[in-house]
Design an enzyme around this catalytic site. Structure first.
Site, short mmCIF file in Angstrom:
data_model
loop_
_atom_site.label_atom_id
_atom_site.label_comp_id
_atom_site.label_asym_id
_atom_site.label_seq_id
_atom_site.Cartn_x
_atom_site.Cartn_y
_atom_site.Cartn_z
N THR A 36 -2.13 -7.74 -6.04
CA THR A 36 -2.98 -7.21 -7.10
C THR A 36 -3.21 -8.22 -8.22
OG1 THR A 36 -0.97 -6.23 -7.95
CG2 THR A 36 -2.41 -4.81 -6.68
N GLY A 73 -3.23 1.89 -16.06
CA GLY A 73 -3.00 1.68 -14.63
C GLY A 73 -4.30 1.97 -13.89
N PHE A 110 0.82 -1.22 0.00
CA PHE A 110 0.00 0.00 0.00
C PHE A 110 0.85 1.26 0.00
CE2 PHE A 110 -2.01 -3.42 2.54
CZ PHE A 110 -2.90 -3.83 1.59
N GLY A 150 -5.18 0.27 -10.26
CA GLY A 150 -5.40 -0.21 -8.90
C GLY A 150 -5.79 0.85 -7.88
N GLU A 151 -5.27 2.06 -8.03
CA GLU A 151 -5.52 3.07 -7.00
C GLU A 151 -6.65 4.04 -7.36
OE1 GLU A 151 -1.59 4.39 -5.08
OE2 GLU A 151 -1.03 3.37 -6.91
N GLN A 178 -9.43 -5.12 -6.82
CA GLN A 178 -8.90 -3.78 -6.57
C GLN A 178 -10.03 -2.82 -6.19
OE1 GLN A 178 -5.71 -4.92 -6.14
NE2 GLN A 178 -5.42 -2.74 -6.51
#
Lengths: 192, 720
Positions: free
Chosen positions: B457, B684, B236, B686-687, B620
């Site tokens: 992930t 991208g 994280f 995941g966040e 995610q």
């Protein structure tokens, strides 16, 4: 169920006169080799008996990980808050960081390494893969051991009940809804 | 292509993770390993005047105790070593919980016990621990990694003054800690000048660079350092930078001449490995009566240290998300006597929480639906606008947003008020230079190697899918190996960069290897494919055959066993960073009798470009949304104002969401390839999930209660 199961946590034992308190309640007397305070004890883990020399202050968790090489059980917080170290002792789930190895002689300990039968995974393990009930995997051994016990306890009557009774195991990746689904699946497949 | 990419394939590392067979960094059995335990400072500012290690050294099993007086001298590394100083090199104390001694013993228990016997005296100065105590000292830090901390577009001040409607509010968020379940750990094994580290690292290539730099004074070169990290128990962001314990432990192992292992305690993880900084934000928004944004002035102030001034929590969404012609963003900082902050999952959330709450305030003020307000302000071009409208449509429909009565306190269910809130989710992702090595063995099976990481992930799984697809091979015949710096260099697992960086090279390697094997087949007189033009040969499920003629087939195994040597290729492909977006709808239920609040429902839709694996992508989402719930409702590190000490360094007082705190999250994906991504059209991602959740919860609380909360976490006392 053994009488000392919940009577002594690691902390209360450490606070009082550590070794004496613990030893008094052992079901079988340890072979105390007076060697700098180290005791030779026998732990029964996953059906195998292991002779191991530990000081009385060594937790069951550190005995498993650092002495027996059973590193499937994880250390997340070392103070009973995260649940990553959950194992079964005589079929009941406990946090292995909150109990001393010397207190668990004579008990049957089951870790995540002891669930599968050869190549055949335990139904809870199968369900965790099928439902994607983990991500990084650090909490997973504890979640799985807790899930096995949760099912055996009969705490799987509803999604809400599973959520409540699986809340002692933190998952920082937060695969929670998939964990709930996996536990519900496995509960259906597990005869009680 | 065999249709593997995109499918919700079960994790290929699942069996290892559910049986306890997966070896995390602290799980390696290293012969003769010693155990280290750090002693941390109990003051926040000043210096050590006296340190007595004699009692500790006299404890059973103790091998060595290091202090600043006798610690080997190391070279201070730069990014991603984020502290700006190395502990145990001088007497200076920069923050509470800084290492002042390192005890090494034969067993873990001996090291922990001996650490209690190190006596330290300090000359302590009064620290400053809270932003509120030093507001006059805010300044504009130097650019961080070439990014300036001030941006201007148009004339925001004039436009704000002229605006028909203004929202002018302040928003705050406290210090937060990552708290991965796996603690930071490092085991150092020296062999002459070669160092192997079993490390919990999100970026082994970066870690190698930091470690080599720290030991350059000993003649250690980059190629002398090997970092091994095949599984990471959560990061994280906490394990992206390299932190002092890794360097201290390696230095001790070198000096002692035996391997040493360190595992941080949970409490130590509150001062040893970064955090999300405390933030205050002043947001001034101007708009027309029709809800068109005309000005945004966003001034944030975050915690820095006296040795470090990096800004991790950037205001990207203020600048980029909406088509506002006049924007002024300043990312200020204040130096406090605290540990360095760092990246923490979805770092823009601190900024985005303010923006998306203010947007809801504007919608309420104007009487415009909050979804409609956002859509009116999306840019006409650029990747921001791509499919975000579609995300809003998908999620709103599934959530039932059309049934919302916009008046606060208008929706009830029994004793509970029901509130519905919405926010945009957005994250800026990076890419890092990456490569991948692929070997097709004489058994016809493939092994891909890349020095990136699996952090939960699904890196192993998605790479394996992509490689099997590119080769035209059953997924069971492909093995992916990660987390070893002897493999081809690849991405840091941070900034949502892994897939965007690594999938291109992995796919390229697979295609190259497939072409190489086909070339061998058509040149081989023993192959049924002999003489067929290579471009006419296709590969599927491990078979090679001329297009349209499955009867005339060879296999990878057949070709490779006749060839007798492996085929080895390296794949590489450049990609560029960008942004991915989504929309999140949240329902809260508030019981006014107890001031009890819970999140009861979340529906979200995203545009991550092409979805490579729906199962891991959904993972995610549920993770990010839950982090958003933690951010909004519970997570906060309490720092004592007088001692600058963390008061709640454990998981019973630093609360994170548990199973019973979280609702089931429903997710949708637009799932169309991004033309600007070489990662098979994947961005991208995941966040992105979670970035809008705190604002969506704040907005839902306003809808439920009529009260606007702007200071996270929204704990029960704020709802009374």
């Amino acid at each position: 169920m053994t009488p000392q199961r919940s009577a002594y946590t690691r902390r209360t034992v450490l606070k009082s006169t550590a070794a004496a308190t613990a030893v008094t309640h052992l079901t079988s007397a340890p072979a105390i080799a007076d060697d700098g305070g180290t005791s030779e004890i026998t732990l029964s883990v996953n059906g195998q008996r292991h002779r191991v020399a530990v000081e009385p202050r060594v937790t069951l968790l550190d005995a498993l990980r650092e002495r027996l090489g059973l590193t499937g059980t994880k250390k997340g917080c070392d103070r009973g808050e995260c649940g990553a170290c959950t194992v079964l002792v005589d079929g009941e789930r406990i946090k292995s960081c909150l109990t001393l190895a010397v207190m668990r002689q004579g008990a049957e300990i089951t870790t995540v390494e002891g669930l599968a039968r050869g190549e055949e995974l335990h139904p809870v393990q199968e369900a965790f893969i099928r439902r994607d009930a983990f991500q990084c995997g650090a909490c997973t051994p504890g979640q799985i051991m807790s899930a096995v016990a949760c099912i055996n306890e009969g705490h799987t009557g509803s999604e809400a009940e599973i959520r409540e009774w699986m809340s002692g195991n933190l998952c920082r990746c937060a695969a929670y809804q998939n964990i709930v689904a996996a536990v519900a699946d496995a509960a259906k497949e597990t005869p009680r | 292509m065999t249709g593997l990419v995109g499918r919700g394939v079960a994790r290929v590392d699942g069996r290892a993770k559910v049986t306890g067979a997966a070896r995390y960094a602290a799980d390696n059995e290293v012969t003769g390993v010693l155990h280290g335990h750090l002693v941390l400072s109990t003051v926040a500012r000043g210096e050590i005047t006296e340190i007595d290690t004699s009692a500790a050294l006299a404890q059973p099993g103790v091998v060595a105790v290091y202090t600043h007086r006798d610690m080997p001298r190391l070279t201070l590394p730069s990014f991603p070593f984020l502290k700006g100083f190395l502990p145990l090199q001088d007497a200076r104390i920069h923050h509470n919980g800084q290492p002042v001694a390192y005890v090494v013993a034969e067993t873990l228990e001996q090291a922990q016990e001996a650490a209690n016997h190190v006596r330290v005296r300090y000359r302590a100065e009064r620290p400053t621990a809270h932003l509120a105590d030093a507001l006059g000292e805010a300044f504009l830090p130097r650019p961080f990694r070439d990014r300036p901390n001030e941006f201007t577009r148009g004339d925001a001040a004039a436009a704000l003054k002229a605006a028909e409607v203004r929202i002018e509010q302040d928003y705050t968020s406290p210090t937060m800690h990552h708290n991965p379940i796996e603690p930071h750990t490092s085991t150092a094994v020296w062999n002459g000048n070669s160092l192997t580290l079993y490390e919990s690292a999100q970026g082994i290539i970066f870690t190698r660079g930091v470690v080599a730099k720290a030991f350059e004074g000993f003649g250690v070169r980059l190629e002398d350092v090997r970092i091994i990290s095949p599984y990471l128990g959560g990061g994280f962001g906490a394990k992206g930078p390299t932190w002092p314990h890794t360097l201290i432990n390696a230095a001790a192992a070198r000096a002692i001449g035996r391997p040493v292992k360190v595992v941080l305690t949970r409490a130590q993880m509150f001062t040893m490995n970064g955090h999300r900084a405390e933030y205050r934000r002043s947001l001034r928004i101007g708009a027309t009566r029709q809800g068109v944004l005309t000005a945004i002035v966003d001034t944030s102030t975050g915690q820095l240290t006296r040795t470090e001034e990096s800004i991790f929590n950037t205001s990207d969404s203020t600048l980029n998300l909406y088509a506002c012609p006049n924007v002024h963003v300043r990312q200020m900082g204040i130096r406090l006597d605290l540990p360095s902050s760092s990246y923490m999952r979805s770092p823009e959330t601190t900024a985005h929480f303010g923006l998306e709450t203010a947007m809801d305030e504007l919608a309420h003020e104007l009487g415009i639906d909050p979804v409609e307000l956002r859509i009116r302000n999306l840019p006409a071009t650029g990747n921001t606008g791509n499919h975000l409208q579609e995300c809003y449509r998908m999620a709103a429909k599934a959530f039932g947003w059309a049934r919302r009565d916009p008046r606060p306190r208008s929706m009830r269910d029994g004793n509970e008020y029901v509130g519905w809130g919405v926010a945009t989710e957005t994250h800026t992702y990076s890419v890092f230079p990456s490569s991948a090595g692929l070997t097709v063995g004489v058994d016809g099976r493939a092994t891909l190697r890349a020095a990136t990481q699996e952090i939960g992930t699904g890196t192993y799984t998605v790479i394996t899918q992509v490689v099997a697809d590119g080769l035209g091979m059953p997924i069971e015949h492909v093995t992916t190996l990660l987390g070893d710096t002897t493999y081809p260099p690849a991405s840091l697992s941070a900034a949502s960069a892994t897939m965007a960086s690594v999938i291109g090279p992995a796919s390229h390697a697979a295609q190259s290897a497939r072409d190489a094997v086909i070339a061998l087949a058509v040149a081989d007189p023993r192959s049924p494919l002999h003489g067929v033009p290579a471009q006419d040969v296709v590969a599927e499920r491990g078979y090679l055959f001329p297009r349209g003629d499955r009867g005339r087939r060879d296999t990878y195994h057949g070709v490779m066993s006749r060839h007798g040597r492996p085929v080895e290729v390296t794949g590489s492909k450049q990609n560029t960073g960008g942004r991915s977006h989504g929309a999140v709808f949240v329902e809260v239920r508030f019981d006014p009798r107890l001031a009890a609040l819970r999140v009861s429902r979340v529906v979200a839709a995203y545009d991550p470009g092409r979805v490579l694996n729906h199962r891991t992508a959904h993972g995610q989402v549920i993770g990010g949304v839950t982090w958003g719930i933690g951010f909004a409702l519970m997570e906060h590190t309490v720092v004592d104002r007088n001692t600058a000490r963390v008061v709640n360094p454990n998981l019973s007082t630093y609360l994170v969401p548990v199973c019973a705190d979280t609702p089931s999250v429903e997710s949708f994906f637009v799932d169309r390839p991004a033309e600007d991504s070489t990662a098979l059209g994947a961005r991208g991602f995941g966040e992105t999930p979670g970035t809008g959740v705190p604002a969506a919860i704040s907005n839902a609380i306003f809808h439920a209660t009529g009260r606007r909360l702007r200071d996270v976490p929204f704990t029960q006392d704020k709802l009374l």
